[in-house]
Design a protein around this motif. Sequence first.
Motif, PDB file in Angstrom:
ATOM      1  N   GLY A 109      -4.463  16.098 -23.839  1.00  0.00           N
ATOM      2  CA  GLY A 109      -4.201  17.460 -24.265  1.00  0.00           C
ATOM      3  C   GLY A 109      -4.187  17.540 -25.781  1.00  0.00           C
ATOM      4  O   GLY A 109      -4.203  16.522 -26.483  1.00  0.00           O
ATOM      5  N   GLY A 110      -4.140  18.751 -26.282  1.00  0.00           N
ATOM      6  CA  GLY A 110      -4.127  18.944 -27.723  1.00  0.00           C
ATOM      7  C   GLY A 110      -2.885  18.419 -28.406  1.00  0.00           C
ATOM      8  O   GLY A 110      -2.856  18.298 -29.640  1.00  0.00           O
ATOM      9  N   ASP A 111      -1.863  18.079 -27.642  1.00  0.00           N
ATOM     10  CA  ASP A 111      -0.643  17.492 -28.205  1.00  0.00           C
ATOM     11  C   ASP A 111      -0.876  16.072 -28.697  1.00  0.00           C
ATOM     12  O   ASP A 111      -0.090  15.534 -29.470  1.00  0.00           O
ATOM     13  N   GLY A 112      -1.937  15.431 -28.216  1.00  0.00           N
ATOM     14  CA  GLY A 112      -2.214  14.060 -28.641  1.00  0.00           C
ATOM     15  C   GLY A 112      -1.533  13.004 -27.808  1.00  0.00           C
ATOM     16  O   GLY A 112      -1.424  11.851 -28.234  1.00  0.00           O
ATOM     17  N   SER A 116       1.556  11.506 -29.832  1.00  0.00           N
ATOM     18  CA  SER A 116       0.999  12.536 -30.719  1.00  0.00           C
ATOM     19  C   SER A 116      -0.039  11.969 -31.688  1.00  0.00           C
ATOM     20  O   SER A 116      -0.138  12.403 -32.837  1.00  0.00           O
ATOM     21  N   HIS A 117      -0.826  11.004 -31.223  1.00  0.00           N
ATOM     22  CA  HIS A 117      -1.799  10.339 -32.098  1.00  0.00           C
ATOM     23  C   HIS A 117      -2.913  11.316 -32.479  1.00  0.00           C
ATOM     24  O   HIS A 117      -3.491  11.970 -31.617  1.00  0.00           O
ATOM     25  N   PRO A 162      10.695   6.637 -25.398  1.00  0.00           N
ATOM     26  CA  PRO A 162      11.843   6.406 -26.276  1.00  0.00           C
ATOM     27  C   PRO A 162      11.397   5.992 -27.682  1.00  0.00           C
ATOM     28  O   PRO A 162      10.464   5.211 -27.847  1.00  0.00           O
ATOM     29  N   GLY A 163      12.053   6.558 -28.674  1.00  0.00           N
ATOM     30  CA  GLY A 163      11.750   6.214 -30.052  1.00  0.00           C
ATOM     31  C   GLY A 163      10.615   7.013 -30.655  1.00  0.00           C
ATOM     32  O   GLY A 163      10.292   6.845 -31.839  1.00  0.00           O
ATOM     33  N   ARG A 164       9.992   7.878 -29.867  1.00  0.00           N
ATOM     34  CA  ARG A 164       8.902   8.713 -30.365  1.00  0.00           C
ATOM     35  C   ARG A 164       9.357  10.174 -30.400  1.00  0.00           C
ATOM     36  O   ARG A 164      10.078  10.622 -29.496  1.00  0.00           O
ATOM     37  N   PRO A 165       8.945  10.928 -31.409  1.00  0.00           N
ATOM     38  CA  PRO A 165       9.249  12.362 -31.391  1.00  0.00           C
ATOM     39  C   PRO A 165       8.595  12.995 -30.166  1.00  0.00           C
ATOM     40  O   PRO A 165       7.437  12.720 -29.875  1.00  0.00           O
ATOM     41  N   PRO A 166       9.312  13.816 -29.413  1.00  0.00           N
ATOM     42  CA  PRO A 166       8.735  14.410 -28.204  1.00  0.00           C
ATOM     43  C   PRO A 166       7.566  15.331 -28.535  1.00  0.00           C
ATOM     44  O   PRO A 166       7.652  16.166 -29.429  1.00  0.00           O
ATOM     45  N   ALA A 167       6.471  15.141 -27.814  1.00  0.00           N
ATOM     46  CA  ALA A 167       5.298  15.995 -27.995  1.00  0.00           C
ATOM     47  C   ALA A 167       5.505  17.322 -27.274  1.00  0.00           C
ATOM     48  O   ALA A 167       6.291  17.417 -26.327  1.00  0.00           O
ATOM     49  N   MET A 168       4.788  18.348 -27.701  1.00  0.00           N
ATOM     50  CA  MET A 168       4.822  19.652 -27.036  1.00  0.00           C
ATOM     51  C   MET A 168       3.680  19.662 -26.024  1.00  0.00           C
ATOM     52  O   MET A 168       2.556  20.082 -26.319  1.00  0.00           O
TER      53      MET A 168
END
Length: 238
Positions: A109-112, A116-117, A162-168
């Motif tokens: 998806g566009g969220d990566g 979020s890569h 865990p440890g990653r900013p949550p993607a939308m």
Amino acid sequence: MCVVAHPDDECFGFGGALALAADRGIETYVVCLTDGQAATNRGDAASGEALGAMRREEFRASCEVLGVTEYELLDYQDAQLEFAEFSVAVGRLVERMQRFRPDVVITFGGDGGQNSHPDHMMASMLTTAAFHWAGQAKRYPDATKLHKAKRLYYLSADFSIPGRPPAMRIPWTVVLDIRSAKERKLKAFLMHVSQAPLMEKVKMVFEEHGDDERYALVAAMEPQAARMGTDLFEGLDG
């Protein structure tokens, strides 16, 4: 047809869908845009070139575990997809869609994805454009075999790493039960020996959330209301 950015995306994100398709005798084609030379985890590679060669072989082994019919790794630079010439990159995917002629296309998806890569985001955008343009003669006038795939799905999820900013993430419309393919998905990921430290970090994710994969239907041949499903190929068999 599945389009990803890096070796290991094919199994970590889409391995269940690919393995289940193979079980049903459905031909699959995975296109990976880069060879992953910019990865944090580098195994025993002494150079970017050596890591790229290692990851190409890991990608091959993973696809074979998943039963992928055809797989290809392109030559874009890892972590630099956002700087690729958009129309040219889309055109390369259009060529492949027109040759393979998929019914279903899956990508990020566009969220990566859950990390979020930016490369995952670009894989989504390039694939989305190719999905639509493969059937439009005005986009690439030299194309001789226009093709309109029937469905485009984006990968989604109901959890964050865990440890990653949550993607939308995009809300899902398909919950794919992959329990019968779960061990193959894990085995395919283990083929990526250079990424062993990553496997340790996400082991709990596999254990807690590895029974399904979630996808969002974002384009289809016929106008339709959004609804929940359990099969990427519903109504397309035969």
